[in-house]
Enzyme design. Sequence first.
Site, short mmCIF file in Angstrom:
data_model
loop_
_atom_site.label_atom_id
_atom_site.label_comp_id
_atom_site.label_asym_id
_atom_site.label_seq_id
_atom_site.Cartn_x
_atom_site.Cartn_y
_atom_site.Cartn_z
N MET A 30 68.59 22.56 38.54
CA MET A 30 68.30 21.54 39.54
C MET A 30 66.78 21.36 39.68
O MET A 30 66.31 20.77 40.65
CB MET A 30 68.92 21.92 40.88
N GLY A 31 66.03 21.88 38.72
CA GLY A 31 64.58 21.69 38.74
C GLY A 31 63.87 22.62 39.71
O GLY A 31 64.44 23.59 40.18
N TYR A 32 62.63 22.31 39.99
CA TYR A 32 61.72 23.17 40.76
C TYR A 32 61.75 24.57 40.15
O TYR A 32 62.12 25.56 40.78
CB TYR A 32 62.08 23.18 42.25
N GLU A 35 60.39 31.48 37.07
CA GLU A 35 60.60 32.41 35.96
C GLU A 35 62.08 32.66 35.66
O GLU A 35 62.44 32.94 34.52
CB GLU A 35 59.91 33.75 36.24
N HIS A 37 64.57 30.50 35.81
CA HIS A 37 64.99 29.41 34.92
C HIS A 37 64.39 29.60 33.52
O HIS A 37 65.07 29.38 32.51
CB HIS A 37 64.50 28.06 35.45
N LYS A 149 72.19 35.36 38.92
CA LYS A 149 71.78 35.18 40.32
C LYS A 149 72.90 34.45 41.07
O LYS A 149 73.22 34.77 42.20
CB LYS A 149 70.48 34.36 40.33
N GLN A 153 79.19 31.39 40.53
CA GLN A 153 79.09 30.15 39.74
C GLN A 153 79.34 30.44 38.26
O GLN A 153 80.06 29.70 37.57
CB GLN A 153 77.70 29.55 39.94
P1 AMP Z 1 69.47 26.13 39.91
O1 AMP Z 1 68.32 25.29 39.48
O2 AMP Z 1 69.19 26.93 41.15
O3 AMP Z 1 70.77 25.39 39.94
O4 AMP Z 1 69.64 27.23 38.79
C1 AMP Z 1 69.81 26.89 37.44
C2 AMP Z 1 70.19 28.11 36.66
O5 AMP Z 1 69.16 29.10 36.80
C3 AMP Z 1 71.48 28.77 37.16
O6 AMP Z 1 72.24 29.22 36.04
C4 AMP Z 1 70.97 29.92 37.98
O7 AMP Z 1 71.87 31.00 38.07
C5 AMP Z 1 69.73 30.31 37.21
N1 AMP Z 1 68.82 31.08 38.06
C6 AMP Z 1 68.31 30.70 39.26
N2 AMP Z 1 67.55 31.69 39.77
C7 AMP Z 1 67.58 32.71 38.88
C8 AMP Z 1 67.01 34.02 38.85
N3 AMP Z 1 66.24 34.48 39.83
N4 AMP Z 1 67.26 34.79 37.77
C9 AMP Z 1 68.06 34.35 36.76
N5 AMP Z 1 68.62 33.13 36.74
C10 AMP Z 1 68.39 32.33 37.79
#
Ligand code: AMP
Length: 287
Positions: A30-32, A35, A37, A149, A153
């Site tokens: 979802m961007g932003y 590390e 990601h 994390k 999901q």
């Molecule tokens: P999001 O942008 O929050 O939807 O996350 C995109 C992907 O990055 C998802 O598969 C999350 O589980 C992963 N992700 C987000 N935060 C972390 C983290 N701290 N460590 C590892 N993977 C992460």
Amino acid sequence: MEIIEKVKDMQAYSQDLRVEGKVITFVPTMGYLHEGHLSLMREGRKRGDVLVVSVFVNPTQFGPGEDFQKYPRDFERDNKLMESVGVDVVFYPSAEEVYPEDYQTYVTVEEVTKNLCGISRPHHFRGVATVCAKLFNCVLPHIAIFGRKDYQQLKVIEKMVKDMNMDVGIIGMPIVREPDGLAMSSRNEYLDKKERKAALCLYSAILAVREQFENGERRVGALMDRAVGIIMDEELATIDYVKLAHPEAISDLVGVVWDRALLALAVRIGKTRLIDNTVLGEEFEKC
Ligand code: AMP
């Protein structure tokens, strides 16, 4: 690095790659970016020929009153980060492109969505499964990479792919943490200085329960009490849930832990809802 905004263009691009015999790896986000990601992208880079990342704040996974509108966005900054880890293609569709007028099809994964975040965020996983199914149909990846994390999901996606016979390999990657242990999250941006400090109670709870488990404690109640106690000691924290669950079925554990157990936490620090987890009985990457 190519930026593709239209579904048809993304599909045509990926079809061509497949004809050429290239292995497509995919990281939905979802961007932003942070590390966490980037660790998924580095893994994707290693596992295939062409790395596609999607940046899409998916409206259908947010409930009414949640933070869809204020979710942090900075596409320019994200682009620099993605370039730095060798992303080949950014799929960056608009909400109208993904959900045109009269959109009416959703994917529901029944059982693994019932507990944990499925209770506090009733339509969340329907939105997640739907958007991932759609993104897979656009990007046509051989391999998609997710973070642990968002442990539940990951299980939802694994189940959807298996049940629907989707031809995509799903990889789950370890949680990346800040040096002091806070799990990286785009939502950490919402925390002020005091809240940022208070947010460490999630990691403290994880460490304490892991230590108890290593010392032989197997009673579900005792392990959960330890985590709850630590979080309740933090003034700014309100518990959404603290649970020990089966690491695959995501059902509540009762009695004693026989093998592995997912310790899953969702805690509000002020107005910000944070999640974290660990699997007891599995090795731990301490930061
Ligand atoms: P999001 O942008 O929050 O939807 O996350 C995109 C992907 O990055 C998802 O598969 C999350 O589980 C992963 N992700 C987000 N935060 C972390 C983290 N701290 N460590 C590892 N993977 C992460």
